[in-house]
Design a protein around this motif. Structure first.
Motif, PDB file in Angstrom:
ATOM      1  N   ASP A 205       0.829  -1.212   0.000  1.00 37.83           N
ATOM      2  CA  ASP A 205       0.000   0.000   0.000  1.00 37.83           C
ATOM      3  C   ASP A 205       0.860   1.257   0.000  1.00 37.83           C
ATOM      4  O   ASP A 205       0.576   2.225  -0.726  1.00 37.83           O
ATOM      5  N   THR A 249      -7.186   9.905  12.440  1.00 42.94           N
ATOM      6  CA  THR A 249      -7.316   8.693  11.629  1.00 42.94           C
ATOM      7  C   THR A 249      -5.969   8.093  11.243  1.00 42.94           C
ATOM      8  O   THR A 249      -5.928   6.953  10.779  1.00 42.94           O
ATOM      9  N   MET A 253      -7.728   4.173  12.015  1.00 40.79           N
ATOM     10  CA  MET A 253      -8.059   4.400  10.619  1.00 40.79           C
ATOM     11  C   MET A 253      -9.488   3.961  10.298  1.00 40.79           C
ATOM     12  O   MET A 253     -10.072   3.169  11.032  1.00 40.79           O
ATOM     13  N   GLU A 254     -10.011   4.490   9.211  1.00 42.08           N
ATOM     14  CA  GLU A 254     -11.247   3.936   8.680  1.00 42.08           C
ATOM     15  C   GLU A 254     -10.946   2.553   8.116  1.00 42.08           C
ATOM     16  O   GLU A 254      -9.916   2.340   7.471  1.00 42.08           O
ATOM     17  N   ASP A 256     -11.858   0.645   5.711  1.00 38.58           N
ATOM     18  CA  ASP A 256     -11.694   0.343   4.296  1.00 38.58           C
ATOM     19  C   ASP A 256     -10.615   1.182   3.619  1.00 38.58           C
ATOM     20  O   ASP A 256     -10.499   1.180   2.387  1.00 38.58           O
ATOM     21  N   LYS A 257      -9.797   1.892   4.406  1.00 42.98           N
ATOM     22  CA  LYS A 257      -8.778   2.760   3.812  1.00 42.98           C
ATOM     23  C   LYS A 257      -7.374   2.305   4.164  1.00 42.98           C
ATOM     24  O   LYS A 257      -7.111   1.836   5.271  1.00 42.98           O
ATOM     25  N   SER A 258      -6.470   2.485   3.204  1.00 39.06           N
ATOM     26  CA  SER A 258      -5.045   2.257   3.435  1.00 39.06           C
ATOM     27  C   SER A 258      -4.441   3.504   4.073  1.00 39.06           C
ATOM     28  O   SER A 258      -5.107   4.540   4.187  1.00 39.06           O
ATOM     29  N   GLU A 261      -4.307   6.387   1.562  1.00 36.42           N
ATOM     30  CA  GLU A 261      -5.621   7.021   1.413  1.00 36.42           C
ATOM     31  C   GLU A 261      -5.975   7.850   2.638  1.00 36.42           C
ATOM     32  O   GLU A 261      -6.663   8.874   2.536  1.00 36.42           O
ATOM     33  N   THR A 262      -5.507   7.436   3.799  1.00 38.61           N
ATOM     34  CA  THR A 262      -5.805   8.142   5.046  1.00 38.61           C
ATOM     35  C   THR A 262      -5.153   9.513   5.094  1.00 38.61           C
ATOM     36  O   THR A 262      -5.765  10.497   5.519  1.00 38.61           O
TER      37      THR A 262
END
Length: 392
Positions: A205, A249, A253-254, A256-258, A261-262
Protein backbone atom coordinates in the motif's frame (compact mmCIF):
# COMPACT_ATOMS: atom_id res chain seq x y z
CA UNK A 1 26.64 -6.12 -8.47
CA UNK A 2 27.09 -3.50 -5.73
CA UNK A 3 24.37 -0.85 -5.61
CA UNK A 4 25.67 2.71 -5.85
CA UNK A 5 23.96 4.95 -3.30
CA UNK A 6 23.87 8.72 -3.33
CA UNK A 7 25.77 10.59 -0.65
CA UNK A 8 23.48 11.86 2.09
CA UNK A 9 23.15 15.66 2.56
CA UNK A 10 24.65 15.68 6.05
CA UNK A 11 25.62 18.68 8.17
CA UNK A 12 29.33 19.40 8.59
CA UNK A 13 30.94 17.15 11.18
CA UNK A 14 28.74 14.09 10.53
CA UNK A 15 30.15 11.09 8.71
CA UNK A 16 28.50 7.99 7.29
CA UNK A 17 30.00 4.50 7.36
CA UNK A 18 29.20 0.78 7.63
CA UNK A 19 30.02 -1.27 10.75
CA UNK A 20 29.70 -5.04 11.28
CA UNK A 21 27.71 -5.33 14.52
CA UNK A 22 28.53 -8.99 15.12
CA UNK A 23 24.81 -9.83 15.12
CA UNK A 24 24.38 -10.45 11.42
CA UNK A 25 24.17 -6.85 10.26
CA UNK A 26 26.34 -4.44 8.36
CA UNK A 27 24.95 -1.36 10.08
CA UNK A 28 24.87 1.97 8.35
CA UNK A 29 25.85 4.51 10.98
CA UNK A 30 26.02 8.28 11.18
CA UNK A 31 28.61 9.70 13.62
CA UNK A 32 29.49 13.07 15.08
CA UNK A 33 32.19 13.94 17.60
CA UNK A 34 34.32 11.04 16.41
CA UNK A 35 37.46 13.13 15.92
CA UNK A 36 38.32 13.25 19.64
CA UNK A 37 39.18 9.89 21.24
CA UNK A 38 37.94 9.02 24.71
CA UNK A 39 34.63 10.83 24.60
CA UNK A 40 31.57 9.25 26.25
CA UNK A 41 29.20 7.78 23.69
CA UNK A 42 25.51 8.46 23.01
CA UNK A 43 23.45 6.13 20.80
CA UNK A 44 20.40 7.51 18.95
CA UNK A 45 17.70 5.09 17.74
CA UNK A 46 15.16 6.20 15.13
CA UNK A 47 11.54 5.17 14.68
CA UNK A 48 9.13 4.53 11.79
CA UNK A 49 9.16 5.58 9.00
CA UNK A 50 12.46 7.28 9.73
CA UNK A 51 16.19 6.57 9.49
CA UNK A 52 19.41 7.49 11.25
CA UNK A 53 19.08 10.62 9.09
CA UNK A 54 16.25 11.80 11.38
CA UNK A 55 18.89 12.71 14.01
CA UNK A 56 20.96 14.87 11.64
CA UNK A 57 19.93 18.14 13.30
CA UNK A 58 20.63 17.21 16.92
CA UNK A 59 23.88 15.33 16.37
CA UNK A 60 26.18 18.36 15.96
CA UNK A 61 24.85 19.97 19.16
CA UNK A 62 25.32 16.76 21.16
CA UNK A 63 28.82 16.38 19.74
CA UNK A 64 29.59 19.98 20.70
CA UNK A 65 28.48 18.99 24.19
CA UNK A 66 31.42 16.59 24.40
CA UNK A 67 29.97 13.29 23.16
CA UNK A 68 30.68 10.77 20.45
CA UNK A 69 27.22 10.55 18.89
CA UNK A 70 26.20 7.43 16.96
CA UNK A 71 22.95 6.92 15.04
CA UNK A 72 22.40 3.66 13.13
CA UNK A 73 19.85 2.67 10.54
CA UNK A 74 18.22 -0.05 12.61
CA UNK A 75 17.44 -3.62 11.55
CA UNK A 76 15.35 -3.65 8.38
CA UNK A 77 15.89 0.04 7.62
CA UNK A 78 17.79 2.16 5.15
CA UNK A 79 21.36 1.24 4.28
CA UNK A 80 21.80 -1.38 6.99
CA UNK A 81 21.97 -4.83 5.40
CA UNK A 82 21.83 -8.39 6.66
CA UNK A 83 18.18 -8.51 7.76
CA UNK A 84 15.63 -10.38 5.67
CA UNK A 85 13.03 -7.65 5.39
CA UNK A 86 10.23 -9.78 3.97
CA UNK A 87 6.76 -10.61 5.27
CA UNK A 88 7.52 -14.32 5.60
CA UNK A 89 10.79 -13.87 7.50
CA UNK A 90 11.62 -15.13 11.02
CA UNK A 91 10.10 -12.49 13.28
CA UNK A 92 12.35 -13.46 16.20
CA UNK A 93 15.01 -11.38 14.46
CA UNK A 94 12.81 -8.29 14.93
CA UNK A 95 11.74 -8.81 18.54
CA UNK A 96 13.11 -6.51 21.23
CA UNK A 97 15.83 -8.81 22.68
CA UNK A 98 17.47 -9.11 19.26
CA UNK A 99 17.14 -5.39 18.60
CA UNK A 100 18.98 -4.85 21.90
CA UNK A 101 21.68 -7.28 20.72
CA UNK A 102 22.02 -5.18 17.56
CA UNK A 103 22.85 -2.12 19.64
CA UNK A 104 25.13 -4.03 22.01
CA UNK A 105 27.08 -5.40 19.06
CA UNK A 106 27.39 -1.96 17.51
CA UNK A 107 28.80 -0.24 20.58
CA UNK A 108 31.16 -3.17 21.19
CA UNK A 109 32.45 -2.83 17.63
CA UNK A 110 33.01 0.86 18.34
CA UNK A 111 35.16 -0.04 21.34
CA UNK A 112 32.84 0.90 24.20
CA UNK A 113 31.99 -1.17 27.27
CA UNK A 114 29.21 1.26 28.16
CA UNK A 115 27.52 4.38 26.82
CA UNK A 116 26.37 7.52 28.60
CA UNK A 117 22.87 7.28 27.16
CA UNK A 118 20.68 5.41 24.76
CA UNK A 119 18.06 7.69 23.21
CA UNK A 120 15.13 6.49 21.12
CA UNK A 121 12.30 8.13 19.22
CA UNK A 122 8.96 6.56 18.25
CA UNK A 123 9.59 2.79 17.86
CA UNK A 124 13.20 3.49 18.80
CA UNK A 125 11.93 4.57 22.22
CA UNK A 126 10.92 1.08 23.42
CA UNK A 127 14.16 -0.31 21.95
CA UNK A 128 16.08 2.21 24.04
CA UNK A 129 13.95 1.30 27.05
CA UNK A 130 14.64 -2.41 26.62
CA UNK A 131 18.36 -1.67 26.25
CA UNK A 132 18.33 0.11 29.63
CA UNK A 133 16.17 -2.54 31.28
CA UNK A 134 18.11 -5.60 30.07
CA UNK A 135 21.67 -4.17 30.29
CA UNK A 136 21.81 -1.27 32.75
CA UNK A 137 25.54 -1.92 33.12
CA UNK A 138 26.01 -0.91 29.48
CA UNK A 139 23.34 1.74 28.98
CA UNK A 140 23.87 4.18 31.85
CA UNK A 141 20.82 6.36 31.17
CA UNK A 142 17.87 6.44 28.80
CA UNK A 143 15.86 9.15 27.04
CA UNK A 144 12.55 8.18 25.43
CA UNK A 145 10.98 10.46 22.82
CA UNK A 146 7.30 10.46 21.83
CA UNK A 147 6.52 6.85 22.83
CA UNK A 148 6.24 6.06 26.57
CA UNK A 149 7.36 2.69 27.92
CA UNK A 150 4.95 0.99 30.32
CA UNK A 151 7.30 -1.84 31.31
CA UNK A 152 7.55 -5.50 30.31
CA UNK A 153 4.49 -7.75 30.19
CA UNK A 154 3.94 -9.46 33.55
CA UNK A 155 2.78 -12.78 34.90
CA UNK A 156 -0.31 -12.91 37.12
CA UNK A 157 0.70 -12.78 40.77
CA UNK A 158 -0.76 -14.78 43.67
CA UNK A 159 -2.97 -17.06 41.60
CA UNK A 160 -1.87 -20.21 43.44
CA UNK A 161 -3.37 -19.01 46.71
CA UNK A 162 -7.04 -19.81 47.12
CA UNK A 163 -7.75 -16.96 49.53
CA UNK A 164 -5.27 -14.29 48.45
CA UNK A 165 -6.30 -11.27 46.42
CA UNK A 166 -4.85 -11.89 43.00
CA UNK A 167 -2.81 -9.31 41.19
CA UNK A 168 -3.61 -9.48 37.50
CA UNK A 169 -0.80 -10.01 35.07
CA UNK A 170 -0.36 -8.28 31.75
CA UNK A 171 -3.53 -8.39 29.67
CA UNK A 172 -2.69 -5.65 27.19
CA UNK A 173 -3.11 -7.76 24.06
CA UNK A 174 -6.23 -9.43 25.45
CA UNK A 175 -7.72 -6.01 26.16
CA UNK A 176 -6.73 -4.81 22.71
CA UNK A 177 -8.37 -7.83 21.07
CA UNK A 178 -11.65 -6.79 22.67
CA UNK A 179 -11.15 -3.17 21.66
CA UNK A 180 -10.24 -4.11 18.08
CA UNK A 181 -13.45 -6.07 17.74
CA UNK A 182 -15.39 -3.10 19.11
CA UNK A 183 -13.66 -0.73 16.67
CA UNK A 184 -14.74 -2.98 13.82
CA UNK A 185 -18.33 -2.77 15.06
CA UNK A 186 -18.44 1.04 15.07
CA UNK A 187 -20.35 2.99 12.44
CA UNK A 188 -18.33 3.58 10.36
CA UNK A 189 -16.02 0.68 11.24
CA UNK A 190 -12.46 1.51 12.29
CA UNK A 191 -9.12 -0.27 12.64
CA UNK A 192 -5.95 0.38 14.63
CA UNK A 193 -2.90 1.41 12.61
CA UNK A 194 -0.54 -1.00 14.39
CA UNK A 195 -2.66 -3.97 13.34
CA UNK A 196 -2.93 -2.54 9.82
CA UNK A 197 0.87 -2.25 9.76
CA UNK A 198 1.07 -5.89 10.87
CA UNK A 199 -0.98 -7.08 7.91
CA UNK A 200 0.21 -8.43 4.58
CA UNK A 201 -0.97 -5.43 2.52
CA UNK A 202 0.57 -2.47 4.35
CA UNK A 203 3.99 -2.57 2.68
CA UNK A 204 2.59 -2.70 -0.84
CA UNK A 205 0.00 0.00 0.00
CA UNK A 206 2.70 2.47 1.02
CA UNK A 207 5.61 1.38 -1.17
CA UNK A 208 3.54 1.83 -4.32
CA UNK A 209 1.19 4.57 -3.16
CA UNK A 210 -0.54 6.02 -6.25
CA UNK A 211 0.43 9.60 -5.31
CA UNK A 212 4.11 8.59 -5.32
CA UNK A 213 6.50 7.99 -2.45
CA UNK A 214 7.48 11.63 -1.93
CA UNK A 215 3.88 12.86 -1.82
CA UNK A 216 2.84 10.04 0.51
CA UNK A 217 5.66 10.74 2.96
CA UNK A 218 5.11 14.50 2.75
CA UNK A 219 1.47 14.06 3.78
CA UNK A 220 2.36 11.49 6.46
CA UNK A 221 5.03 13.69 8.04
CA UNK A 222 2.78 16.76 7.81
CA UNK A 223 -0.32 15.27 9.42
CA UNK A 224 1.61 14.07 12.48
CA UNK A 225 3.50 17.32 12.95
CA UNK A 226 2.69 20.57 14.72
CA UNK A 227 1.99 22.05 11.27
CA UNK A 228 -1.32 20.17 11.06
CA UNK A 229 -3.83 22.38 12.90
CA UNK A 230 -6.04 19.47 14.02
CA UNK A 231 -3.45 18.01 16.42
CA UNK A 232 -4.72 18.88 19.91
CA UNK A 233 -3.69 15.88 22.00
CA UNK A 234 -5.13 15.03 25.39
CA UNK A 235 -5.32 11.92 27.60
CA UNK A 236 -8.00 9.38 26.79
CA UNK A 237 -10.39 8.39 29.54
CA UNK A 238 -10.22 4.64 28.93
CA UNK A 239 -8.99 1.91 26.61
CA UNK A 240 -12.27 1.62 24.71
CA UNK A 241 -13.31 1.73 21.09
CA UNK A 242 -15.25 4.93 21.67
CA UNK A 243 -12.25 6.70 23.18
CA UNK A 244 -9.75 5.39 20.62
CA UNK A 245 -12.06 6.50 17.84
CA UNK A 246 -11.44 10.11 18.93
CA UNK A 247 -7.79 9.77 17.89
CA UNK A 248 -6.76 11.12 14.49
CA UNK A 249 -7.32 8.69 11.63
CA UNK A 250 -3.57 8.17 11.19
CA UNK A 251 -3.82 6.19 14.46
CA UNK A 252 -7.34 4.77 14.30
CA UNK A 253 -8.06 4.40 10.62
CA UNK A 254 -11.25 3.94 8.68
CA UNK A 255 -11.55 0.20 8.09
CA UNK A 256 -11.69 0.34 4.30
CA UNK A 257 -8.78 2.76 3.81
CA UNK A 258 -5.05 2.26 3.43
CA UNK A 259 -2.54 4.60 5.02
CA UNK A 260 -1.87 6.40 1.75
CA UNK A 261 -5.62 7.02 1.41
CA UNK A 262 -5.81 8.14 5.05
CA UNK A 263 -3.17 10.87 4.77
CA UNK A 264 -3.81 12.00 1.18
CA UNK A 265 -6.60 14.51 2.08
CA UNK A 266 -4.15 16.28 4.38
CA UNK A 267 -1.44 16.89 1.81
CA UNK A 268 -0.03 20.36 2.55
CA UNK A 269 -0.30 23.11 -0.04
CA UNK A 270 2.66 24.25 -2.13
CA UNK A 271 2.94 27.30 0.11
CA UNK A 272 3.02 25.13 3.25
CA UNK A 273 5.65 22.87 1.73
CA UNK A 274 7.82 25.81 0.74
CA UNK A 275 7.62 27.21 4.28
CA UNK A 276 8.34 23.89 6.02
CA UNK A 277 11.81 24.62 7.40
CA UNK A 278 12.05 21.38 9.40
CA UNK A 279 11.50 19.14 6.34
CA UNK A 280 12.73 20.88 3.18
CA UNK A 281 12.42 19.05 -0.14
CA UNK A 282 16.09 18.03 -0.08
CA UNK A 283 15.60 16.17 3.21
CA UNK A 284 12.29 14.63 2.15
CA UNK A 285 14.04 13.34 -0.96
CA UNK A 286 16.35 11.30 1.27
CA UNK A 287 13.43 9.48 2.87
CA UNK A 288 11.62 9.07 -0.45
CA UNK A 289 14.74 7.71 -2.13
CA UNK A 290 15.55 5.24 0.64
CA UNK A 291 12.02 3.90 1.05
CA UNK A 292 11.50 3.72 -2.71
CA UNK A 293 14.55 1.47 -2.78
CA UNK A 294 13.82 -0.72 0.27
CA UNK A 295 10.08 -0.61 0.88
CA UNK A 296 8.71 -0.56 4.42
CA UNK A 297 8.54 -4.24 5.37
CA UNK A 298 11.68 -4.19 7.54
CA UNK A 299 10.12 -1.63 9.86
CA UNK A 300 6.67 -3.18 9.62
CA UNK A 301 8.06 -6.45 10.97
CA UNK A 302 8.63 -4.61 14.27
CA UNK A 303 4.88 -3.94 14.46
CA UNK A 304 4.15 -7.58 13.68
CA UNK A 305 6.17 -8.58 16.76
CA UNK A 306 4.42 -5.98 18.92
CA UNK A 307 0.98 -7.29 17.97
CA UNK A 308 1.92 -10.98 18.27
CA UNK A 309 0.91 -12.94 21.38
CA UNK A 310 3.90 -15.27 21.00
CA UNK A 311 6.48 -12.51 20.70
CA UNK A 312 4.95 -10.47 23.51
CA UNK A 313 4.89 -13.57 25.74
CA UNK A 314 8.62 -14.02 25.17
CA UNK A 315 9.18 -10.67 26.91
CA UNK A 316 7.72 -12.03 30.16
CA UNK A 317 11.25 -13.23 30.94
CA UNK A 318 11.61 -9.73 32.41
CA UNK A 319 8.25 -9.73 34.21
CA UNK A 320 8.43 -7.34 37.16
CA UNK A 321 11.73 -5.75 36.06
CA UNK A 322 12.10 -1.98 36.01
CA UNK A 323 14.38 0.53 34.34
CA UNK A 324 16.68 1.58 37.17
CA UNK A 325 19.09 3.91 35.38
CA UNK A 326 18.19 7.62 35.15
CA UNK A 327 15.33 8.10 32.68
CA UNK A 328 13.79 11.05 30.89
CA UNK A 329 10.86 11.55 28.48
CA UNK A 330 10.55 14.16 25.72
CA UNK A 331 7.59 14.78 23.42
CA UNK A 332 6.12 17.47 21.23
CA UNK A 333 3.17 19.29 22.75
CA UNK A 334 1.20 18.60 19.53
CA UNK A 335 1.97 14.87 19.54
CA UNK A 336 -0.80 12.33 20.18
CA UNK A 337 1.80 9.57 20.55
CA UNK A 338 2.07 9.68 24.34
CA UNK A 339 -1.70 9.33 24.72
CA UNK A 340 -2.55 6.76 22.06
CA UNK A 341 -2.59 3.90 24.59
CA UNK A 342 -4.32 5.06 27.81
CA UNK A 343 -2.28 4.53 30.97
CA UNK A 344 1.12 3.94 29.37
CA UNK A 345 2.50 7.39 30.11
CA UNK A 346 1.46 7.14 33.75
CA UNK A 347 2.86 3.61 34.03
CA UNK A 348 6.21 4.79 32.67
CA UNK A 349 6.51 7.48 35.33
CA UNK A 350 5.08 5.61 38.30
CA UNK A 351 6.03 1.97 37.75
CA UNK A 352 8.26 1.14 34.78
CA UNK A 353 11.11 3.51 35.69
CA UNK A 354 12.39 3.51 39.27
CA UNK A 355 14.73 6.44 38.62
CA UNK A 356 12.56 8.71 36.49
CA UNK A 357 13.95 12.24 36.41
CA UNK A 358 12.18 14.57 33.98
CA UNK A 359 9.47 15.17 31.36
CA UNK A 360 9.89 17.84 28.70
CA UNK A 361 6.97 18.86 26.49
CA UNK A 362 8.30 20.81 23.52
CA UNK A 363 6.17 23.61 22.08
CA UNK A 364 6.00 23.89 18.32
CA UNK A 365 6.57 20.18 17.78
CA UNK A 366 4.38 17.25 16.94
CA UNK A 367 5.46 13.65 16.58
CA UNK A 368 8.76 14.36 14.79
CA UNK A 369 10.05 16.32 17.76
CA UNK A 370 13.81 15.96 17.12
CA UNK A 371 13.32 17.14 13.54
CA UNK A 372 10.76 19.87 14.23
CA UNK A 373 12.54 21.44 17.23
CA UNK A 374 16.11 20.07 17.18
CA UNK A 375 17.75 22.88 19.15
CA UNK A 376 15.36 22.54 22.07
CA UNK A 377 15.55 18.74 22.02
CA UNK A 378 19.37 18.77 22.02
CA UNK A 379 19.40 21.26 24.89
CA UNK A 380 16.99 19.13 26.94
CA UNK A 381 19.07 16.00 26.34
CA UNK A 382 22.28 17.77 27.37
CA UNK A 383 20.58 19.20 30.47
CA UNK A 384 19.41 15.73 31.44
CA UNK A 385 22.87 14.25 31.01
CA UNK A 386 24.68 17.05 32.84
CA UNK A 387 22.24 17.68 35.69
CA UNK A 388 19.62 14.99 36.10
CA UNK A 389 21.44 11.82 35.09
CA UNK A 390 25.01 12.34 36.26
CA UNK A 391 24.90 15.56 38.23
CA UNK A 392 27.70 17.53 36.65
Amino acid sequence: MTETLKDLPLPDGIRSRLIDNGNGLSMHVLEAGFETPGRPCIVLLHGFPELAFSWRKVMPALANGGYHVVAPDQRGYGRTTGATAMFDTDLDDFNFPNLVRDVLGLISALGYHSVAAVIGHDFGSPVAAWCALIRPDVFRSVVMLSAPFAGPPTFPFGTASEHALHEAGDTALNEMATVLAALDALDPPRKHYQWYYSGADANEDMWHAPQGMAAFLRAYFHVKSADWPENHPHPLAALSAEELATLPTYYVMEKDKSMHETVAPHMPSEEQIASCAWMPERDLDVYAGEYSRTGFQGGLNWYRCATSDAHTAALKTWSGSTIDVPACFIAGSSDWGMYQRPGQYEAMRMRACSNFRAVHMIEGAGHWVQQEQPVTVANRILRFLRQDAFGF
